[in-house]
Write a protein that holds these residues in place. Structure first.
Motif, PDB file in Angstrom:
ATOM      1  N   HIS A 142      34.635  20.397  31.552  1.00 45.96           N
ATOM      2  CA  HIS A 142      33.516  20.717  30.673  1.00 45.96           C
ATOM      3  C   HIS A 142      32.148  20.391  31.239  1.00 45.96           C
ATOM      4  O   HIS A 142      31.145  20.630  30.596  1.00 45.96           O
ATOM      5  N   SER A 143      32.115  19.802  32.432  1.00 50.72           N
ATOM      6  CA  SER A 143      30.801  19.560  33.022  1.00 50.72           C
ATOM      7  C   SER A 143      30.880  19.499  34.537  1.00 50.72           C
ATOM      8  O   SER A 143      31.943  19.250  35.113  1.00 50.72           O
ATOM      9  N   LEU A 144      29.745  19.775  35.130  1.00 53.80           N
ATOM     10  CA  LEU A 144      29.615  19.712  36.578  1.00 53.80           C
ATOM     11  C   LEU A 144      28.268  19.063  36.822  1.00 53.80           C
ATOM     12  O   LEU A 144      27.272  19.458  36.209  1.00 53.80           O
ATOM     13  N   ASP A 145      28.242  18.065  37.691  1.00 54.18           N
ATOM     14  CA  ASP A 145      26.978  17.391  37.947  1.00 54.18           C
ATOM     15  C   ASP A 145      26.758  17.224  39.433  1.00 54.18           C
ATOM     16  O   ASP A 145      27.549  16.589  40.112  1.00 54.18           O
ATOM     17  N   SER A 146      25.688  17.836  39.943  1.00 55.20           N
ATOM     18  CA  SER A 146      25.283  17.603  41.326  1.00 55.20           C
ATOM     19  C   SER A 146      23.858  17.042  41.279  1.00 55.20           C
ATOM     20  O   SER A 146      23.289  16.883  40.204  1.00 55.20           O
ATOM     21  N   ASP A 147      23.267  16.755  42.434  1.00 50.08           N
ATOM     22  CA  ASP A 147      21.933  16.132  42.430  1.00 50.08           C
ATOM     23  C   ASP A 147      20.904  17.005  41.720  1.00 50.08           C
ATOM     24  O   ASP A 147      20.041  16.508  41.009  1.00 50.08           O
TER      25      ASP A 147
END
Ligand code: SAM
Length: 318
Positions: A142-147
């Motif tokens: 449900h989520s993707l986090d990159s810089d």
């Protein structure tokens, strides 16, 4: 339940927006090299007035958004609320206008689809990886986090969770922030959208909000537009707020925003660069000029700001 059906119909609206954008960009109204990775086929032909309407929407929103990013020298963050399959992050990267961080929020099922596309299409994933410093990206269903890019699945009517998740993914309330909602607030009731606008005004001291959606819905043409959406069982809880341009501005002024402007899309269309307008008007013959005018008069862009850092945000306009 009825409300699940209505939410499902709302989620499906992101496919409409994306197929219309895909079709118009394939006709040459504007360039979007990334949209093909979110909808595979160009789909059936859309009427010229629909294409011109989307042209005004995309150019109008981008115009204000790019001015904000330039005003802050990219020292800002963007939060796209109800982003659907929007490709703005990838455009900004290509145009060297990438903010410090770009957040997207939508329902979990829409986000799961978008993450799947990003993971499986190198032209989408490459820019995320290139702008990421450590080895591993955070990725769950449900989520993707990159810089520089983050996408979160949640219901925007739950502002507490919105706040908590954005902060967990390094939202910085001190940074000038652009919030964008494009055809999203109309699906929430006025109390729910007010809560969202109020949360944004409370959270950021220097911010701009761009809202694109229906307006002037009180006449016969507006009633027909509403009936068409209702027929698809869409939950149009927010359509009350779409009465007039003044009511669009008012909802910002009543929720803690210092300054608000609104223009209908007929006016915005006339303010877009004339050479590009001449170019797109020659792409397809338009028989029904009046229909285009009516359509454009029933959509608007409303933008509001708070400007503690005195960046001059209230001067941003067409
Ligand atoms: N903003 C995108 C664009 O213009 O291409 C998508 C527009 S689409 C008409 C509306 C989007 O808002 C859908 O993706 C829908 O799932 C999302 N949305 C509507 N209500 C929402 C809510 N309560 N929580 C999260 N997303 C919502």
């Amino acid at each position: 339940t009825d409300s699940d059906t209505a939410d499902e119909a709302v989620r499906a609206t992101c496919d409409d927006a994306t197929t219309c954008k895909r079709f118009a960009s394939s006709k040459g109204y504007w360039k979007d090299p990334y949209i093909q990775y979110f909808v595979r086929s160009v789909g059936e032909r859309k009427a010229p007035e629909i294409n011109r309407g989307y042209y005004a929407r995309v150019r109008g929103v981008n115009n204000l958004l790019d001015k904000f990013v330039r005003k802050t020298d990219c020292n800002c963050q963007i939060i796209n609320l109800g982003a659907g399959l929007d490709t703005t992050f990838w455009r900004l990267k290509d145009e060297n206008l990438m903010p410090k961080k770009y957040f997207e929020v939508d329902f979990p099922t829409v986000v799961a689809r978008k993450i799947h596309n990003i993971k499986t299409k190198p032209p989408l994933s490459k820019p995320l990886i290139e702008t990421h410093s450590s080895d591993s990206l955070l990725l769950d269903g449900h989520s993707l986090d990159s810089d520089r890019y983050c996408i979160i699945g949640l219901d925007l009517r739950d502002v507490v969770t919105l706040d908590e998740k954005l902060r967990r993914f390094q939202l910085n309330p001190e940074l000038p922030t652009l919030l964008l909602s494009e055809c999203v607030l109309v699906y929430m009731n006025p109390a729910q959208s007010s809560k969202l606008l109020h949360w944004a005004a409370e959270t950021f001291h220097t911010a701009m909000f761009i809202n694109y959606e229906q307006a002037n819905m009180v006449d016969r043409f507006g009633q027909v537009m509403i009936e068409n959406l209702r027929r698809r069982q869409c939950n149009l809880a927010g359509v009350e707020a779409c009465r007039s341009l003044d009511s669009q501005k008012e909802r910002f002024l009543q929720t803690g925003w210092e300054h608000a402007d609104a223009l209908d899309m007929m006016t915005v269309y006339g303010l877009l660069p004339q050479d590009d307008l001449a170019r797109i008007e020659s792409l397809e013959f338009l028989d029904e000029k009046e229909l285009l005018q009516q359509l454009l008069q029933h959509y608007c862009i409303c933008w509001a700001n708070k400007d503690k850092l005195r960046l001059g945000l209230s001067q941003l306009s067409f």
